[in-house]
Design a protein around this motif. Structure first.
Motif: not given
Lengths: 170, 494
Positions: B150-151, B471-472, B478-479, B484-486
């Motif tokens: 994922a990272l 966490v994964s 997160w991206p 969406v927030r942007q």
């Protein structure tokens, strides 16, 4: 279709044609793995068996590719099909030709040793000379230098690998 | 620890360390070539070396290649490696104002300090982390692998979707051959040559060496003309240690912890450390215009990722970066199984590995101090002589390790794959890490399910496993959440 979630997901593709090519290639490859997994035996001593993980990964790849395909198609529709292959840059045809020629020449080099059985030294000398000269743009001055470097590398590799490392060469 | 230092200081082993660091610096300095490529290319050559000599050589190359990129980054504003991108921001302006020697000196000293501090973390942490890793269940390992995938998929260049596709295709590329759990043959495509699947060496060499050379030809990279005006020596002053101690310490710690996170590497460490340095500076407006703090932050952090990335490699057998993924391939070639038991089975190899991470930086300091002006001239070797020789070494190296002609075609096939990825914007890092981690993920998932009788609920009830899985998921989502927030913020603006 107008919610921020959908809009965020549909951030425009910067290279829709490349994305479509990637998506199709991935779907094909994943499809091959799924198809071949059908011939694998069912699990005997454990819950999953040899097919489950490859099928799971392939299905994930398919899902991601379909998303990419939809996104790229929408971008193409939005730009009426005039999106460039690579954004903000034209790719000269000669660079594509040059790269393909290098790849093909390297393939012929490998084939000359492994199939035709031409000795390593001569295959390598010819390969290096021709490739260096081609990459220099067929400048006459670089032909001699290319040939000299080719002979040094070819004979040098042969000596080092067969006499010092004592390994086989192609 | 001292045993490891004594091992590395033996004449032959020290010779290989110097060769590794020196060749790593030269390759790292040449734009278009990378440490990953050098290490992948050298793997077949190490087949005939002892385990310890091979590891010392490869770690030396790792250290050298991370550092070498700063030469062209500072002198020509062209980073030799991605981890030196940030060094161009302030290094090149210093060159333009006649302070190239000073910039290089700061970069070299910062690289040394960053490497030593991260080595201290490595030496202190690998023991406790190995003990913790020995208590990991199969599901915990599976979750750690997911975090790594994922990272690397989310922070590599290009979109997250393409990173995940790359990781998925890398995992599929590792599947053909013998199933690690049941021994069943699968995905041979009707060929007896595919009994062992796509071998590690030709895959890595094809993707990282041949494909990168082809891509450089495609991008029409030319040799850099040597900067005839630069004839200064590298100015290293140990007073800088006192002047920049806060920045050095902070950036080294940042780099070390970024390196520990599976899947990240020097470029992420240097970017984050640079951002921290600018945000905590009293004169942030000077960053990007020749500010010494910028070079210190970038170079300390990117070398600190070396030691940090070796922590999960040594303790758990999980790569901290793409180069570590190739190092795992090196361990496997030498019949060393990466994982927490490696220290128990081959303590001298691990001691030598850890000591090389320290002594490699000492050797780097001396080579860079006295040799940078000559290395800068080497960088101007014409590409049309260099690339064909690299391709020959790829062919020779892959064949000499297995004597199987089929592996050469596998190498060329993956070179085409690497080129296709480059053309379509898929980062190579996730593909390689997916390829290396797929057997570990599959084995641990299936072992875990066998141990629980097919029940998957322990994965969600055991606190550690649940935490790692969470966490994964967060890293993966997160991206998208950020996007969406942007979009919402953009819509809310009048």
């Amino acid at each position: 279709m107008t919610s921020p979630i959908w809009k965020a997901k549909m951030i425009s593709s910067r290279s829709p044609l490349a994305d479509i090519a990637l998506a199709i290639a991935t779907i094909v490859i994943a499809g091959i793995f799924i198809g071949l997994s059908l011939d694998l035996p069912p699990p005997e001593y454990e819950p999953l068996g040899p097919a489950s993980v490859p099928v799971g990964v392939a299905l994930c790849c398919d899902g991601l590719s379909i998303f990419l395909l939809v996104r790229a198609s929408r971008e193409l529709q939005r730009t009426h099909g005039v999106a460039p292959l690579v954004p903000a840059r034209e790719i000269p045809g000669r660079l594509i030709l040059k790269t393909s020629a290098v790849l093909l020449w390297t393939g012929l080099y490998v084939a000359s040793m492994t199939i035709v059985r031409i000795p390593f030294v001569w295959s390598t000398a010819v390969y290096l000379t021709a490739l260096s000269w081609m990459l220099s743009g067929f400048r006459p001055k670089s032909l001699l230098v290319s040939a000299a470097i080719a002979l040094i590398v070819a004979f040098g590799c042969e000596y080092v690998f067969t006499h010092i490392f004592t390994t086989n060469l192609p | 620890m001292f045993d490891g230092i004594l091992i590395v200081l033996q004449p032959l082993n020290f010779f290989w360390l110097v060769v590794g660091v020196g060749s790593g610096i030269v390759v790292g300095a040449i734009p278009g070539l990378s440490g990953a490529m050098l290490i992948a290319l050298t793997l077949p050559m190490t087949y005939y070396m002892g385990n310890i000599e091979a590891i010392i050589l490869l770690i030396g190359m790792y250290v050298g290649s991370i550092t070498g990129g700063l030469i062209t980054a500072i002198l020509f504003s062209i980073p030799g490696t991605p981890s030196s991108i940030v060094s161009t921001f302030d290094g090149y302006p210093m060159t333009l104002s006649g302070k190239a020697g000073r910039a290089l000196g700061l970069g070299v000293l910062s690289s040394f300090v960053g490497g030593v501090i991260s080595w201290a973390f490595l030496a202190a942490l690998f023991g406790p982390m190995t003990s913790i890793a020995l208590r990991f269940s199969s599901f915990d390992y599976f979750a750690m692998v997911l975090i790594g995938l994922a990272l690397i998929s989310t922070v590599s260049r290009g979109s997250t979707i393409k990173g995940l596709i790359g990781a998925g295709l890398g995992m599929l590329a590792a599947m053909p051959g013998i199933d690690p759990t049941s021994g069943q043959l699968r995905f041979q495509f009707g060929s007896s040559d595919m009994l062992n699947g796509f071998a590690t060496l030709p895959t890595l060499v094809g993707v990282f060496a041949v494909a990168i050379v082809l891509e450089a030809i495609f991008r029409n990279d030319h040799a850099i003309s040597s900067n005839a005006n630069w004839s200064q020596k590298v100015e290293i002053s140990f007073h800088d240690l006192a002047r920049h101690w806060k920045n050095l310490l902070r950036s080294s710690v940042v780099g070390t912890w970024i390196g520990v996170l599976p899947g990240l590497g020097g470029n992420v460490g240097s970017i984050i450390a640079y951002a921290f340095a600018r945000n905590s500076s009293k004169t942030p407006e000077k960053f990007g215009k020749g500010c010494e703090d910028g070079i210190v932050a970038s170079e300390a952090a990117n070398n600190a990722t070396v030691g940090g990335a070796l922590v999960p490699l040594v303790a758990m057998g999980i790569p901290g970066s793409v180069i570590d993924a190739i190092l795992i391939g090196a361990l496997m070639i030498h019949n060393l199984s990466p994982g927490p038991l490696l220290y128990r089975n081959a303590p001298d190899v691990i001691d030598a590995l850890i000591a090389s991470a320290l002594l490699g930086h000492v050797v780097m300091l001396f080579i860079m101090w006295f040799g940078t002006r000559y290395i800068a001239r080497l960088v101007s070797v014409p590409r049309h002589y260099l690339f064909p020789v690299i391709l020959v070494f790829c062919v020779v190296g892959v064949f000499s390790s297995s004597n199987i002609a089929f592996d050469l075609w596998v190498m060329l096939g993956f070179a085409v794959v690497g080129l296709f990825f480059s053309a379509t914007g898929v980062p190579l890092g996730p593909f390689v890490i997916g390829y290396i981690l797929a057997p570990i993920a599959e084995t641990n998932l299936r072992s875990g399910l066998m141990a629980t009788g097919g029940a998957i609920t322990p994965m969600f009830t055991h606190p550690l496993t649940l935490g790692l899985l969470s966490v994964s998921v967060v890293v993966l989502l997160w991206p998208f959440v950020s996007n969406v927030r942007q979009v919402r913020r953009a819509e809310e603006r009048p």
